[in-house]
Design a protein around this motif. Structure first.
Motif, short mmCIF file in Angstrom:
data_model
loop_
_atom_site.label_atom_id
_atom_site.label_comp_id
_atom_site.label_asym_id
_atom_site.label_seq_id
_atom_site.Cartn_x
_atom_site.Cartn_y
_atom_site.Cartn_z
N MET A 1 0.82 -1.19 0.00
CA MET A 1 0.00 0.00 0.00
C MET A 1 0.87 1.26 0.00
N PHE A 2 1.89 1.28 0.86
CA PHE A 2 2.74 2.46 0.93
C PHE A 2 3.63 2.60 -0.31
N PHE A 3 3.94 1.48 -0.94
CA PHE A 3 4.68 1.56 -2.20
C PHE A 3 3.81 2.24 -3.27
N ILE A 4 2.53 1.90 -3.30
CA ILE A 4 1.61 2.54 -4.25
C ILE A 4 1.47 4.03 -3.92
N PHE A 5 1.41 4.36 -2.62
CA PHE A 5 1.37 5.77 -2.23
C PHE A 5 2.60 6.51 -2.73
N SER A 6 3.76 5.86 -2.65
CA SER A 6 4.98 6.54 -3.10
C SER A 6 4.96 6.74 -4.61
N VAL A 7 4.41 5.80 -5.35
CA VAL A 7 4.33 5.96 -6.80
C VAL A 7 3.36 7.09 -7.17
N LEU A 8 2.30 7.24 -6.40
CA LEU A 8 1.32 8.29 -6.67
C LEU A 8 1.86 9.69 -6.40
N GLN A 9 2.98 9.79 -5.71
CA GLN A 9 3.55 11.09 -5.38
C GLN A 9 4.44 11.66 -6.47
N ILE A 10 4.57 10.96 -7.58
CA ILE A 10 5.49 11.39 -8.63
C ILE A 10 5.13 12.77 -9.18
N ASN A 11 3.85 13.09 -9.29
CA ASN A 11 3.46 14.38 -9.88
C ASN A 11 3.42 15.51 -8.85
N ASP A 12 3.80 15.26 -7.63
CA ASP A 12 3.82 16.28 -6.59
C ASP A 12 5.03 17.19 -6.78
N PRO A 13 4.91 18.49 -6.47
CA PRO A 13 6.07 19.39 -6.63
C PRO A 13 7.27 18.99 -5.76
N ASP A 14 7.02 18.47 -4.58
CA ASP A 14 8.10 18.01 -3.71
C ASP A 14 8.09 16.48 -3.63
N SER A 15 8.08 15.86 -4.79
CA SER A 15 7.87 14.41 -4.88
C SER A 15 8.99 13.61 -4.24
N TYR A 16 10.24 14.06 -4.35
CA TYR A 16 11.35 13.29 -3.81
C TYR A 16 11.21 13.09 -2.30
N ILE A 17 10.67 14.06 -1.60
CA ILE A 17 10.48 13.93 -0.15
C ILE A 17 9.40 12.91 0.15
N TRP A 18 8.27 13.01 -0.52
CA TRP A 18 7.13 12.15 -0.22
C TRP A 18 7.33 10.73 -0.72
N ILE A 19 8.10 10.56 -1.79
CA ILE A 19 8.41 9.21 -2.24
C ILE A 19 9.25 8.50 -1.17
N ILE A 20 10.23 9.18 -0.63
CA ILE A 20 11.06 8.59 0.42
C ILE A 20 10.23 8.33 1.68
N ILE A 21 9.37 9.28 2.04
CA ILE A 21 8.54 9.13 3.25
C ILE A 21 7.66 7.90 3.14
N TYR A 22 7.09 7.64 1.96
CA TYR A 22 6.22 6.47 1.81
C TYR A 22 6.99 5.19 1.50
N LEU A 23 8.20 5.29 0.99
CA LEU A 23 8.99 4.08 0.75
C LEU A 23 9.53 3.48 2.04
N ILE A 24 9.80 4.32 3.03
CA ILE A 24 10.35 3.81 4.30
C ILE A 24 9.41 2.79 4.95
N PRO A 25 8.11 3.06 5.14
CA PRO A 25 7.24 2.03 5.72
C PRO A 25 7.11 0.78 4.85
N SER A 26 7.14 0.95 3.53
CA SER A 26 7.05 -0.23 2.68
C SER A 26 8.31 -1.09 2.80
N LEU A 27 9.47 -0.46 2.89
CA LEU A 27 10.71 -1.23 3.08
C LEU A 27 10.78 -1.87 4.46
N LEU A 28 10.29 -1.15 5.47
CA LEU A 28 10.25 -1.73 6.82
C LEU A 28 9.30 -2.92 6.87
N SER A 29 8.21 -2.85 6.14
CA SER A 29 7.28 -3.98 6.07
C SER A 29 7.95 -5.18 5.42
N LEU A 30 8.67 -4.93 4.35
CA LEU A 30 9.37 -6.00 3.67
C LEU A 30 10.42 -6.64 4.57
#
Length: 97
Positions: A1-30
């Protein structure tokens, strides 16, 4: 779910921050799926919770996106991350007992 959230942040102006923020919980889950012990999950959960509250309190935006303002959506996303990381720490504790 959080990986999908990180992909959805690509069109955000500050996307690099939010992609990392949502990738951390997905990596911790893995990582917890593979039964690696992570000792700092509750600390990470507190950090996410702190920033969720900080963004929510400092919300001075009146621009409405779909249902809520962008800052409210960001704080809600951080709150979800915080809750999930806290649940990961509980799952991890149960698996090691």
């Amino acid at each position: 779910m959080f990986f999908i959230f990180s992909v959805l942040q690509i069109n955000d102006p500050d996307s690099y921050i939010w992609i990392i923020i949502y990738l951390i919980p997905s990596l911790l889950s893995l990582i917890t799926i593979f039964n690696y012990k992570i000792t700092f999950l509750k600390f990470m959960s507190c950090i996410y919770l702190f920033f969720a509250i900080y963004i929510y309190i400092n919300n001075n935006e009146t621009k409405i996106m779909y249902l809520f303002s962008e800052k409210f959506n960001e704080s809600l996303g951080l709150l979800l991350c915080s809750l999930w990381i806290f649940l990961l720490s509980l799952f991890q504790k149960l698996s090691y007992e």
